[in-house]
Design an enzyme around this catalytic site. Structure first.
Site, PDB file in Angstrom:
ATOM      1  N   GLU A 120       0.836  -1.214   0.000  1.00  0.00           N
ATOM      2  CA  GLU A 120       0.000   0.000   0.000  1.00  0.00           C
ATOM      3  C   GLU A 120       0.862   1.252   0.000  1.00  0.00           C
ATOM      4  O   GLU A 120       0.533   2.259  -0.622  1.00  0.00           O
ATOM      5  CB  GLU A 120      -0.898   0.018   1.238  1.00  0.00           C
ATOM      6  CG  GLU A 120      -2.184  -0.731   0.989  1.00  0.00           C
ATOM      7  CD  GLU A 120      -3.122  -0.659   2.187  1.00  0.00           C
ATOM      8  OE1 GLU A 120      -3.233   0.420   2.815  1.00  0.00           O
ATOM      9  OE2 GLU A 120      -3.722  -1.699   2.478  1.00  0.00           O
ATOM     10  N   LEU A 134      16.255   3.463  -4.484  1.00  0.00           N
ATOM     11  CA  LEU A 134      16.134   2.911  -5.836  1.00  0.00           C
ATOM     12  C   LEU A 134      14.728   3.148  -6.362  1.00  0.00           C
ATOM     13  O   LEU A 134      13.764   3.106  -5.601  1.00  0.00           O
ATOM     14  CB  LEU A 134      16.376   1.397  -5.803  1.00  0.00           C
ATOM     15  CG  LEU A 134      17.779   0.922  -5.452  1.00  0.00           C
ATOM     16  CD1 LEU A 134      17.772  -0.583  -5.189  1.00  0.00           C
ATOM     17  CD2 LEU A 134      18.744   1.253  -6.586  1.00  0.00           C
ATOM     18  N   LYS A 141      17.399  -8.354  -3.874  1.00  0.00           N
ATOM     19  CA  LYS A 141      17.123  -7.167  -3.058  1.00  0.00           C
ATOM     20  C   LYS A 141      16.746  -7.643  -1.665  1.00  0.00           C
ATOM     21  O   LYS A 141      15.647  -8.128  -1.418  1.00  0.00           O
ATOM     22  CB  LYS A 141      15.986  -6.342  -3.657  1.00  0.00           C
ATOM     23  CG  LYS A 141      15.749  -5.054  -2.894  1.00  0.00           C
ATOM     24  CD  LYS A 141      14.795  -4.137  -3.630  1.00  0.00           C
ATOM     25  CE  LYS A 141      14.717  -2.770  -2.977  1.00  0.00           C
ATOM     26  NZ  LYS A 141      14.198  -2.816  -1.620  1.00  0.00           N
ATOM     27  N   LYS A 189      21.765  -3.148 -11.727  1.00  0.00           N
ATOM     28  CA  LYS A 189      22.643  -1.970 -11.717  1.00  0.00           C
ATOM     29  C   LYS A 189      23.507  -2.021 -12.959  1.00  0.00           C
ATOM     30  O   LYS A 189      24.178  -3.044 -13.199  1.00  0.00           O
ATOM     31  CB  LYS A 189      23.550  -1.975 -10.486  1.00  0.00           C
ATOM     32  CG  LYS A 189      22.798  -1.882  -9.164  1.00  0.00           C
ATOM     33  CD  LYS A 189      23.752  -2.098  -7.993  1.00  0.00           C
ATOM     34  CE  LYS A 189      22.986  -2.167  -6.690  1.00  0.00           C
ATOM     35  NZ  LYS A 189      23.827  -2.683  -5.601  1.00  0.00           N
ATOM     36  N   CYS A 219     -14.366 -26.732  24.231  1.00  0.00           N
ATOM     37  CA  CYS A 219     -13.852 -27.177  22.938  1.00  0.00           C
ATOM     38  C   CYS A 219     -14.950 -27.049  21.886  1.00  0.00           C
ATOM     39  O   CYS A 219     -16.061 -27.539  22.099  1.00  0.00           O
ATOM     40  CB  CYS A 219     -13.394 -28.629  23.048  1.00  0.00           C
ATOM     41  SG  CYS A 219     -13.046 -29.387  21.449  1.00  0.00           S
ATOM     42  N   CYS A 269     -13.486 -36.364  21.685  1.00  0.00           N
ATOM     43  CA  CYS A 269     -13.328 -35.181  20.841  1.00  0.00           C
ATOM     44  C   CYS A 269     -12.983 -35.588  19.409  1.00  0.00           C
ATOM     45  O   CYS A 269     -12.012 -36.299  19.172  1.00  0.00           O
ATOM     46  CB  CYS A 269     -12.237 -34.290  21.407  1.00  0.00           C
ATOM     47  SG  CYS A 269     -11.948 -32.834  20.393  1.00  0.00           S
TER      48      CYS A 269
HETATM   49  S1  IVH Z   1      21.698  -0.457  -3.976  1.00  0.00           S
HETATM   50  C1  IVH Z   1      22.137   3.754  -5.121  1.00  0.00           C
HETATM   51  N1  IVH Z   1      21.516  -3.053  -3.795  1.00  0.00           N
HETATM   52  O1  IVH Z   1      17.039  -1.372  -1.122  1.00  0.00           O
HETATM   53  C2  IVH Z   1      21.724   2.385  -4.822  1.00  0.00           C
HETATM   54  N2  IVH Z   1      20.115  -1.741  -2.426  1.00  0.00           N
HETATM   55  O2  IVH Z   1      15.489   1.326  -2.037  1.00  0.00           O
HETATM   56  C3  IVH Z   1      21.468   2.137  -3.403  1.00  0.00           C
HETATM   57  N3  IVH Z   1      18.680  -3.039  -0.942  1.00  0.00           N
HETATM   58  O3  IVH Z   1      17.932   1.178   0.976  1.00  0.00           O
HETATM   59  C4  IVH Z   1      21.016   0.829  -3.028  1.00  0.00           C
HETATM   60  N4  IVH Z   1      19.395  -5.016  -1.541  1.00  0.00           N
HETATM   61  O4  IVH Z   1      18.444  -1.080   1.787  1.00  0.00           O
HETATM   62  C5  IVH Z   1      21.061  -1.890  -3.347  1.00  0.00           C
HETATM   63  N5  IVH Z   1      21.496  -5.403  -3.694  1.00  0.00           N
HETATM   64  C6  IVH Z   1      21.044  -4.204  -3.262  1.00  0.00           C
HETATM   65  C7  IVH Z   1      20.061  -4.110  -2.282  1.00  0.00           C
HETATM   66  C8  IVH Z   1      19.612  -2.850  -1.884  1.00  0.00           C
HETATM   67  C9  IVH Z   1      18.584  -4.343  -0.750  1.00  0.00           C
HETATM   68  C10 IVH Z   1      17.887  -2.025  -0.245  1.00  0.00           C
HETATM   69  C11 IVH Z   1      18.714  -0.975   0.428  1.00  0.00           C
HETATM   70  C12 IVH Z   1      18.182   0.317  -0.074  1.00  0.00           C
HETATM   71  C13 IVH Z   1      16.911  -0.045  -0.735  1.00  0.00           C
HETATM   72  C14 IVH Z   1      16.730   0.792  -1.986  1.00  0.00           C
END
Ligand code: IVH
Length: 829
Positions: free
Chosen positions: A34, A82, A125, A300, A418, A442
């Site tokens: 949400e 991100l 992530k 990335k 119960c 039971c």
């Molecule tokens: S890079 C400039 N890599 O996601 C890039 N973040 O919203 C900065 N996170 O606060 C983050 N796994 O806590 C990056 N492999 C990963 C990640 C990661 C988790 C989290 C991190 C950040 C959030 C980004």
């Protein structure tokens, strides 16, 4: 204010409030999904109405400012966020539609760079919290949370407690400055173990691993952090001085590994849109089995020179994207809290939910663990709750969205009875769970009870396997184990037909195939064509499915054998029968002890716990469990029905005469929960008064005069002032009297083989307990003593006998080993 302005304003306030609760209080109010939706709506509105944009909008800032619990740290290089991409479920099978935002991200990069299919570092992530670790000249000097991106909190002391955070760089690398960025997380196993322990200790549960990590890291006492199982994965760098970084992000991660930092093993490289989506799918399939929670993957752009071309927008780089999986937490409405009875009678509250998709699965039920957990969360029927489903773990409710509580919702409490059988639900001291006391009566406990009842060491009913036992209960042929004895061959054939048919159509087919051995009436055919869900129930089958055993093989051998097996089990032994009842804590040995000492089932059923406790090897807990079982009217009815069905014991006899030495008024008094009334006082009172009635005629001063301590006598008077306690004592005395009356007088053997002998038992015997050996030696005339002296006739020494054996040897006293004891007992049996 214009309509969009008002909406923007409202969204900003809601998001700021959510940020504060998530980042500062570690107590999120709304589900992440949400939050993401509000954020996206705000972004869209701001893009549409640039005049309404504002530099301090949550779309331009990151997280929330620290709240002052820890010193502040300004990040030399800001910790950014991100941009997120989500799946569009309406996108169908076309990946470029389904993952439109990823396609646009990749296309934008291609256009800016003027190259096709650039290479990306692709990473899970992690769902924890972002931190920055600062190393100066190779040593860890400071660790900080992200905070609002510009300023975080100094949590150095706590980070030193996290084992996977290196305190020193490996391999002698000592750049002037190296900031390593990554995620602190709580591994899923550790999270589950933590909560299992919290549950057992009746403490607050962690809502999810992310919350667990955040809460642990923000503890003001580092010792608390040390006890929490946290871990760290590196995913990037901040300020660097005195070290030449490699030209790509993926090589930087490899370098970080060499310097001693853990990097998620799933990190990889991928090229172009297809490569990204393949990675997304690969990690998505692993998601439930990964040892840590992830909420997406991160793409990335790998080459730093290319990253620089792309640059940043407000709070996030244009060269990176978080591609999110369906959320593991969702909000839904709790329709009702129901009680589920497990096989041991444990009553577990279960949440019935408005169906909701959680991480790709429809969830309609969730566990609430126990009554304390419900009280802690203050979950009420009608509440909007956050449901979490991660891995193979049963979905659970992690918190309530209090703002959405309907008016009139009332706090929940455990029902007294119960829901399946109406017996009392009780909670034993020190236990978190309530239990149904209904036992065999039971329904929820019936399946397990029937399996156990029929098992080899219990009633040993041949032909009744676990599958059939379950089916008999499931289809309603057997409600209590006593119903087994009313089953006939046609019943079992009906059940078998139902068991083999999984749909109504299967059953119709079986009837057609049986060539007249099975017949269905017209009413049943009509019902089956509608496929009523409960067509397998005994009532239905008995009423509508006619069986003609004469007309073919369908009256299977199996049914006939089983009926014969059930019939044969009618002749059994008392220990088998007692064991078969499935009384908690009553194993085979205890069953034998009960049969041997009490002789008849009627005594086992009627004697109170204090009497049971006088038997060898029966402690207070076991005694209470047995007495409670037989006190339950449901259980008593089942035992009566079994006897009425013709169960007979080959070995019933009279109570053991030796009971006279173990039981008596002194024993009853000593077992009372009365302080300062010990064995000696009980003995004196019993000797003075001779009977309970006489004792009850007197009062505290009389009892003190008879040799009880003044305090003990006072306490006894106070205890007996409660009419229920008094009545229980009288009832116990009467039951004991009946038992002793039934015991034959001790046959005074002309010469017991051990008359006049004094024996000492020591060490552990393999074939029986010491108590049992003692009882058998006593039955042959011996007196058992506690210590070895010159008067000792012989010592029975089992395994690991110690000082008593040594003393016997020193005094030159005869020593028997177990073999000699057994041979002797055998000869005099
Ligand atoms: S890079 C400039 N890599 O996601 C890039 N973040 O919203 C900065 N996170 O606060 C983050 N796994 O806590 C990056 N492999 C990963 C990640 C990661 C988790 C989290 C991190 C950040 C959030 C980004």
């Amino acid at each position: 204010m214009t309509a969009p302005a008002a909406r923007i304003d409202a969204l900003r306030r809601q998001i700021e409030d959510a940020n504060h609760r998530y980042y500062v209080l570690d107590d999120p109010a709304i589900p992440d999904a949400e939050y993401d939706a509000m954020m996206r709506e705000l972004e869209a509105l701001e893009a549409e109405h640039p005049a309404l944009a504002s530099p301090d909008s949550p779309t331009r800032t990151v997280g929330a400012r620290p709240d002052g619990g820890f010193p502040e740290v300004r990040h030399a290089i800001p910790m950014l966020s991100l941009a997120n991409a989500f799946e569009d479920p309406d996108g169908g099978d076309d990946d470029r539609l389904r993952y439109r935002e990823v396609a646009e991200f990749e296309r934008r990069i291609e256009d800016r760079l003027g190259t096709r299919a650039p290479r990306f570092s692709v990473e899970p992530k992690l769902d924890g919290l972002a931190i920055s670790l600062r190393y100066e000249h190779g040593l860890f000097v400071q660790g900080a949370t992200r905070g609002d991106g510009a300023t975080g909190e100094d949590v150095t002391a706590n980070l030193r407690q996290v084992r996977s955070v290196p305190l020193k760089l490996l391999g002698g690398a000592a750049p002037a400055v190296l900031e390593v960025r990554g995620e602190i997380y709580m591994p899923r196993k550790a999270f589950e173990a933590w909560n299992a322990q919290a549950l057992a200790r009746n403490e607050r549960l962690l809502a999810n691993p992310r919350n667990g990590a955040a809460g642990s890291l923000r503890q003001l006492d580092p010792a608390v952090t040390r006890r929490r199982p946290l871990a760290f994965f590196a995913y990037g760098v901040g300020e660097v001085e005195g070290l030449d970084l490699p030209p790509t992000h993926s090589e930087t991660l490899a370098l970080l590994r060499e310097l001693g930092f853990p990097v998620a093993p799933e990190v990889d490289v991928a090229t172009g849109f297809e490569g990204l989506i393949a990675y997304y799918r690969r990690i998505g399939a692993l998601r439930d089995t990964l040892p840590y929670d992830i909420d997406g993957v991160v793409y990335k752009l790998d080459r730093y020179d290319q990253q620089r071309v792309l640059g940043f927008v407000s709070r996030a780089p244009r060269w990176a994207l978080a591609h999110k999986y369906p959320a593991q937490e969702q909000a839904t409405v709790l329709r009702a809290i129901e009680i589920q009875i497990g096989r041991t009678g444990a009553a577990t509250p279960v949440a019935r939910l408005e169906p909701v998709q959680v991480a790709g699965v429809t969830v309609t039920n969730a566990t609430l663990h126990n009554a304390d957990q419900i009280a802690r969360l203050d979950v009420r029927e009608g509440d909007t709750v956050i449901v979490r489903r991660a891995g193979d773990v049963i979905p659970e409710i992690v918190r309530v969205v209090e703002d959405r509580r309907p008016p009139g919702a009332v706090p929940w409490s455990m029902p007294a009875a119960c829901p399946v059988c109406g017996s009392e639900l009780v909670r034993e001291e020190g236990e978190a769970a309530y239990r149904c006391t209904g036992g065999l009566a039971c329904g929820a406990q019936r399946k397990e009870a029937l399996r156990h009842f029929a098992s080899r060491r219990a009633m040993d009913i041949e032909g009744l396997g676990e599958k059939q036992a379950d089916a008999l209960v499931e289809y309603g042929f057997v409600r209590s184990v006593a119903d087994l004895y009313a089953l006939d061959v046609p019943d079992l054939v009906r059940m078998k037909a139902a068991l083999d048919a999984t749909t109504a159509a299967d059953l119709l087919q079986a009837v057609a195939d049986s060539r007249g051995a099975l017949r269905l009436d017209d009413e049943a055919r009509a019902l089956l064509e509608q496929d009523p869900p409960d067509w397998r129930r005994a009532e239905f089958l008995r009423r509508h499915l006619q069986v003609d055993p004469a007309a073919g093989k369908l009256a299977t051998k199996w049914a006939e054998n089983l009926v014969a097996g059930i019939d044969a089990s009618r002749r059994t032994t008392l220990p088998r029968f007692l064991f078969a009842l499935g009384i908690p804590h009553l194993g085979e040995t205890t069953a034998k002890t009960l049969a041997q000492w009490l002789g008849r089932l009627e005594f086992v059923r009627e004697v109170p716990a204090v009497v049971l406790q006088a038997l060898p090897d029966i402690g207070a807990e076991v005694a209470r469990s047995i007495a409670t079982f037989f006190e339950q009217p449901g259980n008593a009815a089942v035992v009566d029905a079994l006897l009425a069905a013709g169960i007979r014991f080959e070995d019933e006899g009279r109570p053991d005469p030796a009971l006279r030495e173990r039981l008596g008024l002194a024993h009853l008094l000593a077992a009372l929960p009365v302080a300062k009334l010990g064995d000696k006082s009980a003995q004196r009172l019993a000797e003075t008064y001779g009977s309970l009635d006489a004792l009850l005629q007197a009062n505290a001063s009389g009892w003190a005069g008879a040799g009880a301590s003044a305090a003990g006598a006072e306490n006894l008077q106070a205890y007996l002032a409660d009419p229920a306690a008094r009545a229980a004592l009288v009832a116990a005395d009467r039951a004991m009297a009946r038992l002793l009356e039934a015991a034959p007088a001790r046959e005074r053997r002309a010469a017991g083989p051990l008359d006049g002998k004094s024996v000492v038992l020591t060490g552990t015997l393999a074939s029986m307990t010491r108590d049992e050996a003692k009882a058998r030696l006593e039955a042959l005339g011996a007196k058992a003593a506690g210590s070895v002296s010159a008067k000792t006739s012989f010592v029975v020494a089992g395994e690991a006998a110690g000082s008593k054996l040594a003393k016997a040897e020193a005094l030159g006293i005869e020593v028997w080993d177990e073999a000699k004891l057994l041979a002797f007992l055998e000869r005099h049996a």
